[in-house]
Design a protein around this motif. Structure first.
Motif, PDB file in Angstrom:
ATOM      1  N   GLU A 154       0.835  -1.203   0.000  1.00 48.54           N
ATOM      2  CA  GLU A 154       0.000   0.000   0.000  1.00 48.54           C
ATOM      3  C   GLU A 154       0.869   1.252   0.000  1.00 48.54           C
ATOM      4  O   GLU A 154       0.573   2.216  -0.711  1.00 48.54           O
ATOM      5  CB  GLU A 154      -0.924  -0.007   1.218  1.00 48.54           C
ATOM      6  CG  GLU A 154      -2.044  -1.040   1.125  1.00 48.54           C
ATOM      7  CD  GLU A 154      -2.817  -1.180   2.427  1.00 48.54           C
ATOM      8  OE1 GLU A 154      -3.864  -1.853   2.421  1.00 48.54           O
ATOM      9  OE2 GLU A 154      -2.365  -0.626   3.460  1.00 48.54           O
ATOM     10  N   ALA A 193      -4.475  -3.290  -2.997  1.00 46.90           N
ATOM     11  CA  ALA A 193      -3.780  -2.186  -2.344  1.00 46.90           C
ATOM     12  C   ALA A 193      -4.602  -0.904  -2.392  1.00 46.90           C
ATOM     13  O   ALA A 193      -4.701  -0.174  -1.398  1.00 46.90           O
ATOM     14  CB  ALA A 193      -2.408  -1.970  -2.996  1.00 46.90           C
ATOM     15  N   LEU A 197      -6.097   1.304   0.723  1.00 42.55           N
ATOM     16  CA  LEU A 197      -5.806   2.728   0.891  1.00 42.55           C
ATOM     17  C   LEU A 197      -7.082   3.558   0.969  1.00 42.55           C
ATOM     18  O   LEU A 197      -7.178   4.497   1.771  1.00 42.55           O
ATOM     19  CB  LEU A 197      -4.924   3.213  -0.258  1.00 42.55           C
ATOM     20  CG  LEU A 197      -3.480   2.685  -0.254  1.00 42.55           C
ATOM     21  CD1 LEU A 197      -2.784   3.016  -1.566  1.00 42.55           C
ATOM     22  CD2 LEU A 197      -2.693   3.271   0.922  1.00 42.55           C
TER      23      LEU A 197
END
Length: 220
Positions: A154, A193, A197
């Motif tokens: 991330e 990812a 986020l």
């Protein structure tokens, strides 16, 4: 690192592309001004090699449009136009360097490396947008001053998007930031990812556009 060549001479463009690929770069080739502008909207580049005599949109017009949207990608003009006033026009339009054809390949490669280094040095260790701050040196992420825990993947995705803020970054480029050439790329790594986020940093931080990739818009 990905470079863009905007050159309408097929033989020169193809030869230069092969030389840059041998030097370790990923290279896209545009043969018209329209193609060059479309490429810069769809993909972030470390550097652009720009011929002035492009069809549809001239190199000068393309350069002015690029700088007009506050894109600071280093640009080296590579052209046969060698009059002083032409060099002045190109540099005033926003070019970082001006190389006259025919050129020495080793010198051009050295200029490319120098401009990429300068671009990297200009990149701050601290980047922020929409209340989210990323410290590239400390590898930390904060939201409104509060630390947020993110995974290594991330962080790499977020850092890449922060560096390219305001530009769409293709999924393949984000994968390149996560994996070396020998690693097997998992098909949904970027999606996972980005989902993480958005959940941790806000759903509106990262924008997706089909066919273009991902971007973090610049603060208004």
């Amino acid at each position: 690192m990905r470079l863009l060549i905007a050159e309408d001479d097929p033989m020169l463009g193809a030869g230069l592309r092969r030389a840059l690929q041998r030097a370790g770069y990923t290279v896209d080739l545009a043969v018209t001004g329209d193609e060059a502008m479309a490429a810069t909207r769809a993909q972030a580049y470390e550097l652009i090699l720009l011929d002035l005599g492009l069809p549809n949109i001239s190199g000068i017009e393309a350069l002015k449009a690029l700088r007009g949207r506050r894109d600071a990608t280093p640009v080296i003009i590579v052209t046969a136009r060698d009059r002083p006033e032409q060099k002045v026009e190109g540099l005033d339009a926003g070019a970082d360097d001006y190389v006259v054809k025919p050129f020495d390949l080793d010198e051009l490669l050295a200029r490319i490396r120098a401009h990429i280094r300068r671009g990297e040095q200009r990149t701050s260790d601290a980047l922020s947008a929409h209340g989210v701050s990323v410290d590239l040196a400390a590898r930390t992420v904060t939201v409104a001053g509060e630390a947020v825990a993110v995974t290594a993947k991330e962080f790499k995705v977020l850092a890449t998007l922060m560096r390219r803020m305001g530009q769409f970054v293709a999924k393949e480029e984000l994968e390149g930031a996560l994996y070396d050439d020998t690693a097997e790329v998992e098909s949904n790594t970027i999606e996972v990812a980005v989902y993480g986020l958005r959940r941790k940093l806000g759903s509106g931080l990262i924008v997706t556009a089909r066919g273009l990739g991902y971007t973090i818009p610049k603060d208004a």
